[in-house]
Write an enzyme that holds these catalytic residues in place. Structure first.
Site, PDB file in Angstrom:
ATOM      1  N   ASP A 108      11.048  68.952  20.278  1.00  0.00           N
ATOM      2  CA  ASP A 108      10.675  70.375  20.283  1.00  0.00           C
ATOM      3  C   ASP A 108       9.218  70.632  20.672  1.00  0.00           C
ATOM      4  O   ASP A 108       8.683  71.703  20.402  1.00  0.00           O
ATOM      5  CB  ASP A 108      10.950  70.997  18.908  1.00  0.00           C
ATOM      6  CG  ASP A 108      12.438  71.155  18.650  1.00  0.00           C
ATOM      7  OD1 ASP A 108      13.160  71.540  19.585  1.00  0.00           O
ATOM      8  OD2 ASP A 108      12.875  70.885  17.521  1.00  0.00           O
ATOM      9  N   ASP A 168      19.370  73.000  24.217  1.00  0.00           N
ATOM     10  CA  ASP A 168      18.067  73.601  23.904  1.00  0.00           C
ATOM     11  C   ASP A 168      16.909  72.824  24.546  1.00  0.00           C
ATOM     12  O   ASP A 168      15.845  73.373  24.844  1.00  0.00           O
ATOM     13  CB  ASP A 168      17.802  73.631  22.383  1.00  0.00           C
ATOM     14  CG  ASP A 168      19.032  73.853  21.527  1.00  0.00           C
ATOM     15  OD1 ASP A 168      20.138  73.544  21.994  1.00  0.00           O
ATOM     16  OD2 ASP A 168      18.885  74.307  20.390  1.00  0.00           O
TER      17      ASP A 168
HETATM   18  N1  GLY Z   1      16.666  74.946  18.995  1.00  0.00           N
HETATM   19  C1  GLY Z   1      17.318  75.255  17.802  1.00  0.00           C
HETATM   20  C2  GLY Z   1      18.030  76.552  17.812  1.00  0.00           C
HETATM   21  O1  GLY Z   1      18.214  77.185  18.822  1.00  0.00           O
HETATM   22  O2  GLY Z   1      18.431  76.967  16.757  1.00  0.00           O
END
Ligand code: GLY
Length: 386
Positions: A108, A168
């Site tokens: 992330d 993501d």
């Molecule tokens: N990247 C985590 C979410 O979208 O909840």
């Protein structure tokens, strides 16, 4: 005579009575923006979401995947309003994220570092900010596996997954692409392209929706399973996941001009826009396949994310449908139904997002990344006019 004054009083009362009841969305937004100046910088308390029932802010340290959004909101509020106070406070919060540049336990990095330092770089030509983005990109690169051709997303759930990659993760590529532009080191760009190509090959279904998680064997690169973690089931279309795909491939096109990426973004956008379960007001339910629809919770974060991506898609395609969707979402969100009441003293703007439905966490709440992509959409629309 008395009748005449009586009638006038009635008209005045009716006029002012009604107008004080009429919702003024601009004023409501300004009131929400002001809350961001009241919330004091604290490195352990990045606002992530707001528990409406408890009237409590859900606060997280910088290592949480959402920390950069709060900082990005402050930078974007500075850009929208020109008020220097947002810039001053944004700089303080941005500094708290620096230590994340060494955190190799997560994919992330882009969300954390690029939504904060990257937004800051638009306003301050800082060598320090650039160096932090490069160091963070080096750290993120250590999660890349050549055999798989992807960056590993998560380290948890090791009993189930060997090398999970989630849709993501496309979002973290923006930082890598920018790191090459800043440093002239092409390795970040190449790695981002490999990740985008692997995801392009393996994450999408025939109907152009995408899986949430693809798990690989890191030794031979074979796919072990295609599943979900945050959707209603493995084959469902989790709304925010579709958003990450649409935004991710539009952004990847920006840096590469690879027409396959734009085609991918458009095909998934088409799936999203034409879906019979997309609500009339443009806000999707949290998962397009939740059997509880129309009683399922909505996800404003997905709507805002897609709205922002579609302003950019419109710029590349000139397809008005994309721009119309972005405008529709903004129009919907600029209402009493979606803007938080002034009486709520917390730095959030919008209601009705869903974080992690299967975990029963952050359901139908204000969430920081919904505000981030909403502000980004406003800015993109504003810049489009220019
Ligand atoms: N990247 C985590 C979410 O979208 O909840």
């Amino acid at each position: 005579m008395y009748k005449f004054f009586g009638a006038i009083l009635l008209v005045i009362f009716f006029f002012f009575g009604c107008s004080s009841e009429t919702f003024n969305s601009e004023k409501a937004l300004q009131n929400r923006y002001a809350k961001f100046l009241e919330y004091q910088p604290d490195s352990l308390a990045f606002p992530r979401s707001f528990y409406l029932d408890k009237n409590v802010i859900n606060k997280k340290p910088s290592k949480d995947w959402t920390s950069g959004f709060y900082v990005g909101n402050l930078w974007q509020l500075f850009e929208l309003t020109g008020n220097m106070k947002y810039k001053e406070i944004a700089q303080k919060w941005t500094a708290f994220i620096e230590k994340e540049k060494y955190n190799n336990k997560t994919h992330d990095m882009g969300f954390k570092v690029f939504c904060s330092f990257g937004q800051g770089l638009k306003h301050i030509n800082s060598k320090q900010y650039k160096d932090i983005i490069i160091k963070s990109s080096q750290t993120l690169s250590t999660r890349f596996n050549d055999t798989v051709g992807s960056i590993r997303s998560w380290d948890f759930n090791k009993k189930r997954w060997d090398f999970p990659v989630i849709i993501d993760n496309m979002m973290n590529l923006e930082m890598l692409f920018e790191a090459t532009k800043i440093s002239k080191d092409s390795s970040f760009h190449k790695l981002a392209v490999q990740h985008a190509n692997t995801t392009l090959k393996n994450h999408f279904r025939e109907d152009n929706s995408c899986f949430h998680v693809v798990d690989y064997n890191p030794t031979n690169g074979n796919i072990r399973m295609k599943v979900t973690h945050q959707g209603i089931n493995d084959n469902s279309a989790w709304a925010r996941g579709q958003g990450w795909a649409i935004y991710g491939y539009t952004m990847a096109y920006r840096f590469t001009k690879n027409s396959k990426y734009l085609a991918r973004a458009e095909a998934t956008a088409h799936f999203y826009l034409k879906h019979p379960n997309l609500r009339e007001d443009g806000i999707p339910y949290w998962d397009f396949n939740d059997p509880d629809i129309p009683n399922a919770p909505r996800d404003v974060s997905a709507a805002a994310l897609v709205a922002s991506a579609m302003v950019e898609m419109y710029q590349y395609t000139k397809n008005e449908n994309y721009l119309n969707y972005s405008k529709k979402v903004v129009n919907t969100l600029m209402s009493e139904e979606y803007i938080l009441k002034d009486t709520i003293n917390a730095p959030f703007i919008l209601k009705h997002s869903t974080g992690n439905y299967p975990k029963n966490d952050e359901i139908d709440e204000p969430i920081v990344y919904a505000d981030y992509y909403f502000l980004e959409t406003l800015l993109r629309l504003k810049n489009l006019k220019k």
